[in-house]
Design a protein around this motif. Sequence first.
Motif, PDB file in Angstrom:
ATOM      1  N   LEU A 222       9.905  -9.227  27.098  1.00 22.72           N
ATOM      2  CA  LEU A 222       9.129  -8.097  26.580  1.00 22.72           C
ATOM      3  C   LEU A 222       8.600  -7.231  27.717  1.00 22.72           C
ATOM      4  CD1 LEU A 222       7.083  -9.892  23.770  1.00 22.72           C
ATOM      5  CD2 LEU A 222       9.046  -8.377  23.467  1.00 22.72           C
TER       6      LEU A 222
ATOM      7  N   ASP B  34       7.939 -13.666  26.831  1.00 28.42           N
ATOM      8  CA  ASP B  34       6.979 -12.804  27.531  1.00 28.42           C
ATOM      9  C   ASP B  34       7.664 -12.004  28.639  1.00 28.42           C
ATOM     10  OD1 ASP B  34       4.753 -13.434  26.042  1.00 28.42           O
ATOM     11  OD2 ASP B  34       3.599 -14.252  27.713  1.00 28.42           O
TER      12      ASP B  34
ATOM     13  N   ALA C 192       3.018  -4.662  27.672  1.00 26.72           N
ATOM     14  CA  ALA C 192       3.768  -5.273  26.574  1.00 26.72           C
ATOM     15  C   ALA C 192       2.941  -6.380  25.928  1.00 26.72           C
ATOM     16  CB  ALA C 192       5.088  -5.853  27.101  1.00 26.72           C
TER      17      ALA C 192
ATOM     18  N   ASN D  58       9.728  -3.194  28.659  1.00 28.55           N
ATOM     19  CA  ASN D  58       8.763  -2.113  28.840  1.00 28.55           C
ATOM     20  C   ASN D  58       9.002  -1.387  30.159  1.00 28.55           C
ATOM     21  OD1 ASN D  58       7.274  -2.375  26.448  1.00 28.55           O
ATOM     22  ND2 ASN D  58       5.323  -2.301  27.536  1.00 28.55           N
TER      23      ASN D  58
END
Length: 275
Positions: free
Chosen positions: A137, A134, A59, A141
């Motif tokens: 994300l 972060d 990601a 994924n």
Amino acid sequence: MTNPTELLKQRYGVDAFDPEIFWSECISTLLSHRSVRAYRDKPLPPGTLETLVAAAQSAATSSNLQTWSVVAVEELQRKEKLAQLANNQVHIRQCPLFLVWLADLARLTYIAESRGLPHEGLDYLEMFLMAVVDAALAAQNAVIAAESLGLGTVYIGAMRNRPEEVAQVLGLPPHVFAVFGLCVGYPDPTANIVVKPRLPQSVVLHRETYHLAEQENGIAFYNQLMQDFYNSQQMNVPSDSDWSEHSVKRVASAGSLSGRDRLREALQNLGFLLD
């Protein structure tokens, strides 16, 4: 591949738009997402965890700082402790793999201090927000990868109910925060797991500028759609309650936040200054 038109109808409750021009197996996986809260007593194949982490690490990450980590929990006693901290959600105990996704500023702190370099920027709210983004994300994924392999998942936001105790169970150092958990496993085929409709695109999609008042018709449609959904799934929602009322109750008071109203205090206890 599941029929695209049918997938869109499940997601929006009505025929949405013609999807035939652009479609793929990946989009089918995304639109088939549903939260799984009942799992089979079946272990995951070797390499599953590592594959999910590889997907997570693929990601995007801001400035390549990679300010997230994940703790994989498979031990029954540790899952039990985390389940107790998360309103006793049985699926945490039941799933073979429980992943706790972390906003992690400890790694950069350690690197800077080991080299005798300043790291004042890590004390600012921006860096904490970056780490949360972060982690989100990366986790999404991993979810897409898991569901493409036939596995089920459900996010557990209740990791934020008692952050300090979660940190203790996981042995987290200062500057690390459990953003959410994620159950992973094979869905129980006897459980009635269906796609939950989402708000119409007319509510969430804005072209050029934001328009609040124009969302009313879409919200009214969704209220009725979700009322029908609650009834069909025999969910513990009053028959006269719609999505709007149900949602507003979740934000009605500090007490509605299930302990997360003290999040700033908890974060400061965990070493985040949030300047």
